[in-house]
Design an enzyme around this catalytic site. Structure first.
Site, short mmCIF file in Angstrom:
data_model
loop_
_atom_site.label_atom_id
_atom_site.label_comp_id
_atom_site.label_asym_id
_atom_site.label_seq_id
_atom_site.Cartn_x
_atom_site.Cartn_y
_atom_site.Cartn_z
N ARG A 1 37.34 33.75 41.29
CA ARG A 1 37.25 33.14 42.61
C ARG A 1 36.13 32.10 42.60
O ARG A 1 35.05 32.32 42.06
CB ARG A 1 36.94 34.20 43.68
CG ARG A 1 38.14 35.05 44.07
CD ARG A 1 39.20 34.24 44.84
NE ARG A 1 40.30 35.05 45.30
CZ ARG A 1 41.45 35.25 44.64
NH1 ARG A 1 41.65 34.68 43.46
NH2 ARG A 1 42.41 35.99 45.16
N GLU B 1 39.42 25.53 48.73
CA GLU B 1 40.73 25.15 48.18
C GLU B 1 41.67 24.78 49.32
O GLU B 1 41.63 25.42 50.37
CB GLU B 1 41.33 26.33 47.38
CG GLU B 1 40.48 26.71 46.17
CD GLU B 1 41.03 27.91 45.40
OE1 GLU B 1 42.09 28.45 45.78
OE2 GLU B 1 40.40 28.30 44.42
N HIS C 1 44.56 26.33 41.21
CA HIS C 1 44.73 27.77 41.43
C HIS C 1 46.16 28.20 41.04
O HIS C 1 46.95 28.64 41.88
CB HIS C 1 44.43 28.15 42.89
CG HIS C 1 44.14 29.61 43.08
ND1 HIS C 1 43.25 30.08 44.02
CD2 HIS C 1 44.63 30.71 42.46
CE1 HIS C 1 43.20 31.41 43.97
NE2 HIS C 1 44.04 31.81 43.03
N1 LIG Z 1 43.15 32.37 39.36
C1 LIG Z 1 44.12 33.14 39.82
O1 LIG Z 1 45.22 32.69 40.13
C2 LIG Z 1 43.88 34.60 39.95
C3 LIG Z 1 42.62 35.11 40.22
N2 LIG Z 1 42.45 36.46 40.36
C4 LIG Z 1 41.11 36.99 40.66
O2 LIG Z 1 40.72 37.85 39.60
C5 LIG Z 1 40.10 39.00 40.14
C6 LIG Z 1 40.11 40.14 39.14
O3 LIG Z 1 41.39 40.70 39.06
P1 LIG Z 1 41.65 42.08 38.25
O4 LIG Z 1 41.25 41.92 36.83
O5 LIG Z 1 43.03 42.52 38.57
O6 LIG Z 1 40.59 43.02 38.98
P2 LIG Z 1 39.98 44.40 38.51
O7 LIG Z 1 39.57 45.09 39.76
O8 LIG Z 1 40.88 45.09 37.55
O9 LIG Z 1 38.67 43.97 37.69
C7 LIG Z 1 37.50 43.50 38.29
C8 LIG Z 1 36.40 43.52 37.26
O10 LIG Z 1 35.24 42.90 37.81
C9 LIG Z 1 34.11 43.75 37.60
N3 LIG Z 1 33.12 43.51 38.65
C10 LIG Z 1 33.27 43.61 39.98
N4 LIG Z 1 32.12 43.33 40.61
C11 LIG Z 1 31.21 43.04 39.64
C12 LIG Z 1 29.84 42.66 39.64
N5 LIG Z 1 29.14 42.55 40.78
N6 LIG Z 1 29.24 42.42 38.46
C13 LIG Z 1 29.92 42.55 37.29
N7 LIG Z 1 31.22 42.90 37.22
C14 LIG Z 1 31.84 43.15 38.39
C15 LIG Z 1 34.70 45.16 37.64
O11 LIG Z 1 33.88 46.11 36.99
P3 LIG Z 1 32.79 47.00 37.78
O12 LIG Z 1 33.41 47.39 39.08
O13 LIG Z 1 32.51 48.15 36.83
O14 LIG Z 1 31.59 46.12 37.94
C16 LIG Z 1 35.98 44.93 36.86
O15 LIG Z 1 35.72 44.96 35.47
C17 LIG Z 1 40.87 39.23 41.45
O16 LIG Z 1 40.12 40.01 42.36
C18 LIG Z 1 41.11 37.82 41.94
O17 LIG Z 1 40.05 37.41 42.76
C19 LIG Z 1 43.47 37.34 40.19
C20 LIG Z 1 44.74 36.87 39.93
C21 LIG Z 1 45.05 35.47 39.81
O1 LIG Z 2 44.47 34.51 43.08
C1 LIG Z 2 45.45 35.18 43.04
C2 LIG Z 2 45.49 36.59 43.27
O2 LIG Z 2 46.57 37.20 43.06
O3 LIG Z 2 44.47 37.15 43.70
#
Ligand SMILES: NC(=O)C1=CN([C@@H]2O[C@H](COP(=O)(O)OP(=O)(O)OC[C@H]3O[C@@H](n4cnc5c(N)ncnc54)[C@H](OP(=O)(O)O)[C@@H]3O)[C@@H](O)[C@H]2O)C=CC1
Ligand SMILES: O=CC(=O)O
Length: 327
Positions: free
Chosen positions: A241, A270, A289
């Protein structure tokens, strides 16, 4: 008594998925970005919402007193007033898992494009500037064998790590608040990925990839201090994000030469405003995006979102509920 409920669809769905909703419920389609009045008019009776890319904040919820469930066609939930949803007992569903591999592909496309200067050099050809053999000033930076630092190592982060470690021979370092038990959660990455503190990861990584959700703990996390801790000449990619990054600090790090390049799929605002220097910066590869934007994956997301909504309205547990209590 009729079990048909009022669904407000606030972003276009594929026709067959819309038809599934219409077969069982009363459906109003109103995109607030193009017809705010129709969206507002449907809110008071709406028992369910389905859509994405529009903030469902406390003011919207206040006007939707009958609302029981929201099904987001996204995995990220930063557009929703999570505490308010929890307080009102409104269920929130999202689309984890079905987009992981596609988003990881997009992030890898940015990694390759920035390191090998794909867009810049393709433009050189298209504009008729390829008049002699390419010299050192246009050379790139190897990807294979370099160290990848992942900020966020969830579903998508791990899909990126598999590509890097197993496909490109890249040692992977990751930073999360809680280390992942690789043997249980990501066995394919055993021996390939290691947890690091934030500063240790930044000091070691040739590529720093942010795949973080937007939350109170990540908003503005990637700031001037973090850029200054990266290896000189590192490449920064953001697929999570935009608001997790201080964009002014990112620009300063590019202009000082601290960063070699940046690949960005997401931005604080965006669509990216025309006046943003990130739009035209010579060492930024911006994308609109498109992380999950393939035919197959967007369809899978829409189908899962409809599955989630229909299950919730039938009184069943949907496949993908987001825990608003944990927010
Ligand atoms: N560009 C695009 O089109 C897309 C973007 N996204 C974005 O990607 C994000 C991640 O998706 P996804 O992998 O499914 O989510 P997950 O919930 O599976 O993973 C999130 C990760 O972030 C870590 N995290 C969260 N907060 C912190 C912090 N403060 N410091 C360090 N690590 C942190 C979590 O670990 P922990 O909690 O242990 O810290 C975990 O490893 C979505 O929330 C979305 O915003 C998703 C899809 C498409
Ligand atoms: O940014 C896309 C999402 O699925 O979140």
């Amino acid at each position: 008594m009729s079990t048909r409920q009022n669904i407000l669809v606030f972003r276009e769905l594929p026709a067959d998925q819309l038809a599934r909703l219409q077969a069982a419920h009363s459906v109003t389609v109103a995109d607030p970005k193009t017809d705010r009045a129709a969206f507002d008019a449907a809110l008071p009776l709406a028992q369910a919402l389905i859509g994405s890319s529009f903030p469902i904040d406390a003011a919207v919820l206040e006007r939707a007193p009958a609302l029981k469930v929201i099904s987001s066609v996204s995995v990220g939930v930063d557009n929703y007033a999570l505490a308010e949803l929890h307080r009102r007992g409104i269920l929130l569903c999202h689309t984890p898992g079905v987009l992981d591999e596609t988003v990881a592909d997009t992030v890898f496309a940015l990694l390759m494009a920035t390191s090998r200067r794909v867009v810049e050099l393709s433009n050189l050809v298209r504009e008729g500037r390829w008049t002699r053999n390419i010299g050192e000033e246009f050379f790139g930076f190897d990807v294979h064998g370099k160290t990848l630092g992942l900020l966020g190592f969830g579903r998508i982060g791990q899909a990126i790590a598999r590509r890097a470690a197993l496909g490109f021979g890249m040692p992977v370092r990751y930073h999360t608040r809680r280390p992942v038990d690789l043997a249980v959660q990501a066995p394919a990455l055993l021996g390939h990925a290691e947890h690091r503190t934030l500063d240790a990861l930044l000091a070691e990584s040739d590529f720093v990839v942010a795949m973080l959700p937007l939350s109170d703990s990540t908003r503005g996390l990637i700031d001037a201090r973090l850029f200054s801790r990266m290896k000189p000449g590192a490449i920064f990619i953001n697929g999570g994000r935009g608001a997790t990054v201080d964009e002014a600090a990112l620009l300063a790090a590019l202009d000082s030469g601290q960063l070699r390049a940046a690949g960005l799929d997401v931005f604080a605002k965006e669509p990216l405003p025309g006046e943003s220097p990130l739009r035209t910066h010579p060492r930024v590869t911006p994308l609109p995006h498109i992380g999950s934007a393939t035919h197959e994956t967007r369809y899978a997301m829409n189908r899962l979102a409809v599955d989630n909504l229909l299950a919730a309205l039938a009184g069943q547990r949907p496949a993908a509920v987001y825990d608003t209590a944990a927010a």
